[in-house]
Enzyme design. Structure first.
Site, PDB file in Angstrom:
ATOM      1  N   ARG A 261       0.815  -1.221   0.000  1.00  0.00           N
ATOM      2  CA  ARG A 261       0.000   0.000   0.000  1.00  0.00           C
ATOM      3  C   ARG A 261       0.852   1.276   0.000  1.00  0.00           C
ATOM      4  O   ARG A 261       0.559   2.222  -0.726  1.00  0.00           O
ATOM      5  CB  ARG A 261      -0.855  -0.033   1.273  1.00  0.00           C
ATOM      6  CG  ARG A 261      -2.028   0.887   1.309  1.00  0.00           C
ATOM      7  CD  ARG A 261      -2.691   0.817   2.691  1.00  0.00           C
ATOM      8  NE  ARG A 261      -3.009  -0.529   3.121  1.00  0.00           N
ATOM      9  CZ  ARG A 261      -4.181  -1.133   2.911  1.00  0.00           C
ATOM     10  NH1 ARG A 261      -5.144  -0.495   2.288  1.00  0.00           N
ATOM     11  NH2 ARG A 261      -4.394  -2.362   3.343  1.00  0.00           N
ATOM     12  N   TYR A 301     -14.555  -3.604   3.594  1.00  0.00           N
ATOM     13  CA  TYR A 301     -14.109  -3.100   4.906  1.00  0.00           C
ATOM     14  C   TYR A 301     -14.826  -1.816   5.319  1.00  0.00           C
ATOM     15  O   TYR A 301     -14.386  -1.169   6.259  1.00  0.00           O
ATOM     16  CB  TYR A 301     -12.619  -2.730   4.893  1.00  0.00           C
ATOM     17  CG  TYR A 301     -11.655  -3.649   4.233  1.00  0.00           C
ATOM     18  CD1 TYR A 301     -11.444  -4.938   4.703  1.00  0.00           C
ATOM     19  CD2 TYR A 301     -10.875  -3.204   3.161  1.00  0.00           C
ATOM     20  CE1 TYR A 301     -10.497  -5.759   4.109  1.00  0.00           C
ATOM     21  CE2 TYR A 301      -9.925  -4.026   2.567  1.00  0.00           C
ATOM     22  CZ  TYR A 301      -9.739  -5.310   3.050  1.00  0.00           C
ATOM     23  OH  TYR A 301      -8.789  -6.116   2.468  1.00  0.00           O
ATOM     24  N   CYS A 329     -25.586  -6.094  -8.464  1.00  0.00           N
ATOM     25  CA  CYS A 329     -26.807  -6.427  -7.723  1.00  0.00           C
ATOM     26  C   CYS A 329     -26.505  -6.836  -6.288  1.00  0.00           C
ATOM     27  O   CYS A 329     -26.669  -8.002  -5.906  1.00  0.00           O
ATOM     28  CB  CYS A 329     -27.550  -7.535  -8.450  1.00  0.00           C
ATOM     29  SG  CYS A 329     -28.013  -7.012 -10.089  1.00  0.00           S
ATOM     30  N   TYR A 358      -4.736  -2.622  -3.721  1.00  0.00           N
ATOM     31  CA  TYR A 358      -5.902  -3.455  -3.412  1.00  0.00           C
ATOM     32  C   TYR A 358      -7.148  -2.946  -4.139  1.00  0.00           C
ATOM     33  O   TYR A 358      -8.261  -3.014  -3.619  1.00  0.00           O
ATOM     34  CB  TYR A 358      -6.106  -3.550  -1.878  1.00  0.00           C
ATOM     35  CG  TYR A 358      -4.854  -4.012  -1.179  1.00  0.00           C
ATOM     36  CD1 TYR A 358      -4.417  -5.320  -1.313  1.00  0.00           C
ATOM     37  CD2 TYR A 358      -4.059  -3.130  -0.438  1.00  0.00           C
ATOM     38  CE1 TYR A 358      -3.234  -5.742  -0.720  1.00  0.00           C
ATOM     39  CE2 TYR A 358      -2.871  -3.543   0.160  1.00  0.00           C
ATOM     40  CZ  TYR A 358      -2.472  -4.854   0.016  1.00  0.00           C
ATOM     41  OH  TYR A 358      -1.299  -5.269   0.599  1.00  0.00           O
TER      42      TYR A 358
HETATM   43  C1  PLP Z   1       3.229 -10.959   4.719  1.00  0.00           C
HETATM   44  C2  PLP Z   1       2.784  -9.672   4.125  1.00  0.00           C
HETATM   45  N1  PLP Z   1       3.703  -8.799   3.709  1.00  0.00           N
HETATM   46  C3  PLP Z   1       3.358  -7.606   3.166  1.00  0.00           C
HETATM   47  C4  PLP Z   1       2.037  -7.242   3.033  1.00  0.00           C
HETATM   48  C5  PLP Z   1       1.712  -5.905   2.419  1.00  0.00           C
HETATM   49  O1  PLP Z   1       0.992  -5.111   3.278  1.00  0.00           O
HETATM   50  P1  PLP Z   1       0.783  -3.565   2.949  1.00  0.00           P
HETATM   51  O2  PLP Z   1       0.159  -3.459   1.615  1.00  0.00           O
HETATM   52  O3  PLP Z   1      -0.115  -3.099   4.023  1.00  0.00           O
HETATM   53  O4  PLP Z   1       2.116  -2.928   3.012  1.00  0.00           O
HETATM   54  C6  PLP Z   1       1.030  -8.101   3.486  1.00  0.00           C
HETATM   55  C7  PLP Z   1      -0.378  -7.708   3.370  1.00  0.00           C
HETATM   56  O5  PLP Z   1      -1.298  -8.232   3.872  1.00  0.00           O
HETATM   57  C8  PLP Z   1       1.412  -9.360   4.037  1.00  0.00           C
HETATM   58  O6  PLP Z   1       0.502 -10.218   4.482  1.00  0.00           O
END
Ligand code: PLP
Length: 406
Positions: A261, A301, A329, A358
């Protein structure tokens, strides 16, 4: 970014990414670790377009993958195999064998049973599996329950005593080589304290393991750095790096971060056009051509995404409250609820912000909708990086199997 021009050129719904901002985010985190050994392994699941991965790889990023499909994506996109990590709690035998045959950096182990499978498959293949073990430090990351992973009740990783036992087993095995230690306590984290608490706990375990003769090389702190969707105060990357480096002070370890993210969300926009406005009693709905199948975060979420009406002032005196909804729908198919918006006409363009992570990667064909196109803007030049799906794409794997009707 000229949302209107891009939407006219490529159509809507559309995901648009500013690749220069991807690079800037990468540099921010990498620079925070300058002077120390570090690898930024981009969490491919956040935005798995090949061009996104390739762009980040060109900056020096590795890849954190959670399926063999993602490992393949990373390889196709040009990530060097020695920068690829394979994580996830449910790896199939063929995925483990695939990762071993590709000779990636290491496999993150999430359970005792998985370690046994990796060891057996490595033996069968005549290979030594480089591994890391994901430790669940039992710390509350203070984020949404669906994206918190470091609590005892979460399915991820193993507790500290189990980890220690597995490392000792691995040390004595000819088929596995424990080179890393890993934790990841959750996503969209805006509080540094739980991350550092976890880092200190896991670093303490690393010290014990090193004293027991286990030659760790990597301290993998996962991803999870939060971003600004609304009014969050994000974690300062420099404070983050300083805190992590202080946890492993005196240890000769390369830090691996797995941000998803943080690298791609704020530089991504979901562009969707208004189809209709409708009223039901006092309730106002703005119906757009994008839907929860394209961007599921609000439905999944109740996540907030800023909605901008392109080309209209945001504090218009004629604003009234409305729900911005898609055509799927499901009552859960919305982008915003009770949002003040000015008068809208068919064809108006909405830019949904912070949609680079995401977004497309969680999209689906629900309601037999074609998945959106994706474009990148780099140095002021835009280009298509994923074509909008065609109906032929949608049906191809079924039409060939359709029995001829009698
Ligand atoms: C093991 C692991 N690493 C990295 C990430 C990446 O997380 P983020 O997009 O919040 O940085 C995730 C996300 O769920 C994860 O499960």
């Amino acid at each position: 970014m000229d949302y209107q021009a891009l939407s006219n050129r490529y159509g809507t719904p559309l995901f648009a990414y500013d690749f220069d901002r991807f690079s800037a985010q990468y540099a921010l985190l990498k620079d925070a670790f300058s002077g120390s050994k570090s690898l930024i392994a981009y969490a491919v699941k956040a935005n798995s377009n090949l061009s996104t991965i390739s762009h980040l790889a060109a900056q020096g990023a590795g890849a954190d993958c959670v399926s063999f499909g993602e490992v393949k994506r990373a390889l196709i996109a040009g990530v060097p195999k020695y920068k690829i990590i394979f994580s996830g709690i449910g790896k199939r035998d063929d995925e483990i064998a695939g990762a071993l045959n590709e000779d990636i950096l290491f496999i993150n182990i999430e359970s005792e049973a998985e370690l046994a499978r990796v060891e057996a498959i490595a033996l069968e293949l005549g290979k030594v599996a480089r591994i890391s073990i994901r430790v669940n430090p039992a710390i509350d990351p203070k984020t949404h329950p669906y994206i918190s992973t470091g609590l005892r009740e979460n399915k991820f990783g193993v507790d500290i005593p189990t980890a220690q036992r597995l490392y000792l087993h691995a040390k004595n095995s000819a088929a596995v080589d424990p080179i890393g230690i890993h934790f990841h306590i959750g996503s969209q984290l805006t509080d540094l304290a739980p991350i550092l608490e976890a880092a200190h706990k896991v670093a303490e375990l690393a010290r014990t393991l090193i004293a027991l003769g286990i030659e760790l090389k990597f301290f993998d702190v996962g991803g999870g750095i939060g971003v600004v969707y609304k009014d969050e105060t994000p974690i300062d990357p420099n404070e983050y790096a300083k805190g992590i480096l202080s946890a492993i002070k005196g240890l000769d370890l390369t830090v691996i971060c797995e941000p998803g993210r943080f690298l791609v969300s704020e530089a991504g926009f979901f562009l969707t056009r208004v189809l209709y406005e409708k009223r039901s009693g006092d309730k106002r709905f703005v119906v757009v051509d994008g839907a929860m199948n394209d961007l599921i975060r609000p439905a999944l979420y109740h996540a907030y995404h800023r909605v901008e009406v392109v080309g209209k002032p945001s504090a218009d005196a004629n604003e009234t409250l409305c729900d911005v909804v898609g055509p799927v729908c499901e009552s859960g198919d919305f982008f915003a609820k009770n949002l003040p918006l000015p008068p809208i006409v068919r064809g108006d363009l909405l830019a949904i912000h912070t949609a680079g992570a995401y977004g497309f990667s969680m999209s689906s064909n629900y309601n037999t909708r074609r998945r959106a196109a994706e474009i990148a803007v780099e140095n002021g030049v835009d280009r298509l990086i994923r074509e909008r799906e065609t109906y032929d794409d949608l049906f191809a794997s079924e039409t060939k199997l359709l029995k001829a009707s009698k």
